[in-house]
Design a protein around this motif. Sequence first.
Motif, PDB file in Angstrom:
ATOM      1  N   VAL A  19       0.250  -7.260  -4.476  1.00 21.55           N
ATOM      2  CA  VAL A  19      -0.070  -8.157  -5.594  1.00 21.55           C
ATOM      3  C   VAL A  19      -1.129  -7.513  -6.481  1.00 21.55           C
ATOM      4  O   VAL A  19      -1.039  -7.558  -7.708  1.00 21.55           O
ATOM      5  CB  VAL A  19      -0.542  -9.529  -5.074  1.00 21.55           C
ATOM      6  N   ARG A  20      -2.134  -6.903  -5.857  1.00 30.56           N
ATOM      7  CA  ARG A  20      -3.206  -6.254  -6.621  1.00 30.56           C
ATOM      8  C   ARG A  20      -2.638  -5.136  -7.500  1.00 30.56           C
ATOM      9  O   ARG A  20      -2.993  -5.038  -8.674  1.00 30.56           O
ATOM     10  CB  ARG A  20      -4.267  -5.700  -5.686  1.00 30.56           C
ATOM     11  N   ASN A  21      -1.748  -4.317  -6.963  1.00 30.35           N
ATOM     12  CA  ASN A  21      -1.168  -3.235  -7.758  1.00 30.35           C
ATOM     13  C   ASN A  21      -0.399  -3.771  -8.955  1.00 30.35           C
ATOM     14  O   ASN A  21      -0.461  -3.211 -10.053  1.00 30.35           O
ATOM     15  CB  ASN A  21      -0.285  -2.346  -6.891  1.00 30.35           C
ATOM     16  N   LYS A  22       0.324  -4.861  -8.754  1.00 24.58           N
ATOM     17  CA  LYS A  22       1.055  -5.480  -9.868  1.00 24.58           C
ATOM     18  C   LYS A  22       0.073  -6.063 -10.883  1.00 24.58           C
ATOM     19  O   LYS A  22       0.275  -5.934 -12.094  1.00 24.58           O
ATOM     20  CB  LYS A  22       2.004  -6.562  -9.335  1.00 24.58           C
ATOM     21  N   ALA A  23      -0.993  -6.688 -10.390  1.00 24.60           N
ATOM     22  CA  ALA A  23      -2.003  -7.264 -11.282  1.00 24.60           C
ATOM     23  C   ALA A  23      -2.671  -6.172 -12.113  1.00 24.60           C
ATOM     24  O   ALA A  23      -2.926  -6.359 -13.314  1.00 24.60           O
ATOM     25  CB  ALA A  23      -3.039  -8.037 -10.477  1.00 24.60           C
ATOM     26  N   ILE A  24      -2.943  -5.029 -11.504  1.00 28.02           N
ATOM     27  CA  ILE A  24      -3.538  -3.903 -12.233  1.00 28.02           C
ATOM     28  C   ILE A  24      -2.592  -3.432 -13.335  1.00 28.02           C
ATOM     29  O   ILE A  24      -3.006  -3.205 -14.474  1.00 28.02           O
ATOM     30  CB  ILE A  24      -3.875  -2.757 -11.258  1.00 28.02           C
ATOM     31  N   GLU A  25      -1.323  -3.323 -12.988  1.00 25.36           N
ATOM     32  CA  GLU A  25      -0.313  -2.911 -13.970  1.00 25.36           C
ATOM     33  C   GLU A  25      -0.272  -3.885 -15.149  1.00 25.36           C
ATOM     34  O   GLU A  25      -0.270  -3.477 -16.310  1.00 25.36           O
ATOM     35  CB  GLU A  25       1.038  -2.857 -13.272  1.00 25.36           C
ATOM     36  N   ILE A  26      -0.248  -5.164 -14.853  1.00 23.79           N
ATOM     37  CA  ILE A  26      -0.186  -6.188 -15.900  1.00 23.79           C
ATOM     38  C   ILE A  26      -1.472  -6.201 -16.723  1.00 23.79           C
ATOM     39  O   ILE A  26      -1.437  -6.262 -17.955  1.00 23.79           O
ATOM     40  CB  ILE A  26       0.090  -7.578 -15.280  1.00 23.79           C
ATOM     41  N   ALA A  46      -2.748 -14.218 -12.106  1.00 19.76           N
ATOM     42  CA  ALA A  46      -1.806 -15.338 -12.013  1.00 19.76           C
ATOM     43  C   ALA A  46      -0.360 -14.855 -12.088  1.00 19.76           C
ATOM     44  O   ALA A  46       0.494 -15.294 -11.301  1.00 19.76           O
ATOM     45  CB  ALA A  46      -2.090 -16.346 -13.128  1.00 19.76           C
ATOM     46  N   LYS A  47      -0.072 -13.955 -13.008  1.00 17.96           N
ATOM     47  CA  LYS A  47       1.291 -13.454 -13.168  1.00 17.96           C
ATOM     48  C   LYS A  47       1.718 -12.610 -11.971  1.00 17.96           C
ATOM     49  O   LYS A  47       2.880 -12.658 -11.552  1.00 17.96           O
ATOM     50  CB  LYS A  47       1.429 -12.643 -14.458  1.00 17.96           C
ATOM     51  N   ALA A  48       0.810 -11.840 -11.402  1.00 20.53           N
ATOM     52  CA  ALA A  48       1.144 -11.019 -10.234  1.00 20.53           C
ATOM     53  C   ALA A  48       1.439 -11.897  -9.022  1.00 20.53           C
ATOM     54  O   ALA A  48       2.358 -11.610  -8.247  1.00 20.53           O
ATOM     55  CB  ALA A  48       0.008 -10.052  -9.924  1.00 20.53           C
ATOM     56  N   GLU A  49       0.682 -12.972  -8.848  1.00 22.08           N
ATOM     57  CA  GLU A  49       0.956 -13.891  -7.737  1.00 22.08           C
ATOM     58  C   GLU A  49       2.299 -14.579  -7.931  1.00 22.08           C
ATOM     59  O   GLU A  49       3.064 -14.754  -6.984  1.00 22.08           O
ATOM     60  CB  GLU A  49      -0.176 -14.899  -7.605  1.00 22.08           C
ATOM     61  N   GLU A  50       2.600 -14.944  -9.173  1.00 21.70           N
ATOM     62  CA  GLU A  50       3.898 -15.556  -9.490  1.00 21.70           C
ATOM     63  C   GLU A  50       5.020 -14.553  -9.225  1.00 21.70           C
ATOM     64  O   GLU A  50       6.052 -14.897  -8.641  1.00 21.70           O
ATOM     65  CB  GLU A  50       3.898 -15.983 -10.953  1.00 21.70           C
ATOM     66  N   TRP A  51       4.822 -13.307  -9.632  1.00 25.09           N
ATOM     67  CA  TRP A  51       5.806 -12.249  -9.404  1.00 25.09           C
ATOM     68  C   TRP A  51       6.057 -12.069  -7.910  1.00 25.09           C
ATOM     69  O   TRP A  51       7.202 -11.940  -7.486  1.00 25.09           O
ATOM     70  CB  TRP A  51       5.295 -10.946 -10.026  1.00 25.09           C
ATOM     71  N   ASP A  52       5.000 -12.083  -7.116  1.00 22.97           N
ATOM     72  CA  ASP A  52       5.124 -11.894  -5.679  1.00 22.97           C
ATOM     73  C   ASP A  52       5.949 -13.009  -5.038  1.00 22.97           C
ATOM     74  O   ASP A  52       6.757 -12.751  -4.145  1.00 22.97           O
ATOM     75  CB  ASP A  52       3.741 -11.829  -5.039  1.00 22.97           C
ATOM     76  N   GLU A  53       5.773 -14.232  -5.493  1.00 21.11           N
ATOM     77  CA  GLU A  53       6.545 -15.361  -4.970  1.00 21.11           C
ATOM     78  C   GLU A  53       8.034 -15.201  -5.286  1.00 21.11           C
ATOM     79  O   GLU A  53       8.879 -15.581  -4.488  1.00 21.11           O
ATOM     80  CB  GLU A  53       6.039 -16.669  -5.564  1.00 21.11           C
ATOM     81  N   ASN A  54       8.334 -14.631  -6.447  1.00 22.66           N
ATOM     82  CA  ASN A  54       9.719 -14.479  -6.879  1.00 22.66           C
ATOM     83  C   ASN A  54      10.372 -13.177  -6.421  1.00 22.66           C
ATOM     84  O   ASN A  54      11.574 -12.988  -6.629  1.00 22.66           O
ATOM     85  CB  ASN A  54       9.791 -14.566  -8.409  1.00 22.66           C
ATOM     86  N   HIS A  55       9.593 -12.290  -5.809  1.00 25.55           N
ATOM     87  CA  HIS A  55      10.105 -11.001  -5.350  1.00 25.55           C
ATOM     88  C   HIS A  55       9.595 -10.726  -3.937  1.00 25.55           C
ATOM     89  O   HIS A  55       8.712  -9.881  -3.739  1.00 25.55           O
ATOM     90  CB  HIS A  55       9.663  -9.868  -6.282  1.00 25.55           C
ATOM     91  N   PRO A  56      10.129 -11.419  -2.955  1.00 24.38           N
ATOM     92  CA  PRO A  56       9.684 -11.211  -1.569  1.00 24.38           C
ATOM     93  C   PRO A  56       9.846  -9.757  -1.138  1.00 24.38           C
ATOM     94  O   PRO A  56      10.759  -9.069  -1.584  1.00 24.38           O
ATOM     95  CB  PRO A  56      10.600 -12.121  -0.748  1.00 24.38           C
ATOM     96  N   LYS A  57       8.964  -9.320  -0.244  1.00 22.14           N
ATOM     97  CA  LYS A  57       8.977  -7.929   0.227  1.00 22.14           C
ATOM     98  C   LYS A  57      10.286  -7.559   0.914  1.00 22.14           C
ATOM     99  O   LYS A  57      10.786  -6.468   0.741  1.00 22.14           O
ATOM    100  CB  LYS A  57       7.840  -7.707   1.229  1.00 22.14           C
ATOM    101  N   ASP A  58      10.814  -8.468   1.734  1.00 23.57           N
ATOM    102  CA  ASP A  58      12.006  -8.134   2.520  1.00 23.57           C
ATOM    103  C   ASP A  58      13.312  -8.245   1.722  1.00 23.57           C
ATOM    104  O   ASP A  58      14.353  -7.870   2.187  1.00 23.57           O
ATOM    105  CB  ASP A  58      12.089  -9.007   3.771  1.00 23.57           C
ATOM    106  N   LYS A  59      13.235  -8.739   0.504  1.00 25.30           N
ATOM    107  CA  LYS A  59      14.412  -8.849  -0.347  1.00 25.30           C
ATOM    108  C   LYS A  59      14.459  -7.658  -1.301  1.00 25.30           C
ATOM    109  O   LYS A  59      13.471  -7.313  -1.931  1.00 25.30           O
ATOM    110  CB  LYS A  59      14.330 -10.148  -1.170  1.00 25.30           C
ATOM    111  N   LYS A  60      15.595  -7.011  -1.386  1.00 17.66           N
ATOM    112  CA  LYS A  60      15.690  -5.836  -2.263  1.00 17.66           C
ATOM    113  C   LYS A  60      16.669  -6.057  -3.376  1.00 17.66           C
ATOM    114  O   LYS A  60      17.607  -6.691  -3.339  1.00 17.66           O
ATOM    115  CB  LYS A  60      16.087  -4.623  -1.457  1.00 17.66           C
TER     116      LYS A  60
END
Length: 60
Positions: A19-26, A46-60
């Motif tokens: 989530v932190r890496n995505k937040a840094i990118e955003i 906020a957007k990174a946490e939302e992204w994480d909820e919509n993109h689970p780790k085990d789902k590709k």
Amino acid sequence: MPWSKGDYPPSMKNLDSRVRNKAIEIANALLEDGYEEGRAIAIATAKAEEWDENHPKDKK
């Protein structure tokens, strides 16, 4: 000031690394668009946490 995986705002230190890496990118993108640092951090987190909820780790 752009952030990186090793240099990021203290408010992001407790985020999961994924989530932190995505937040840094955003946040860096928002800074490039002219947002103030504080606002960019808040939006990016906020957007990174939302992204994480919509993109689970085990789902590709």
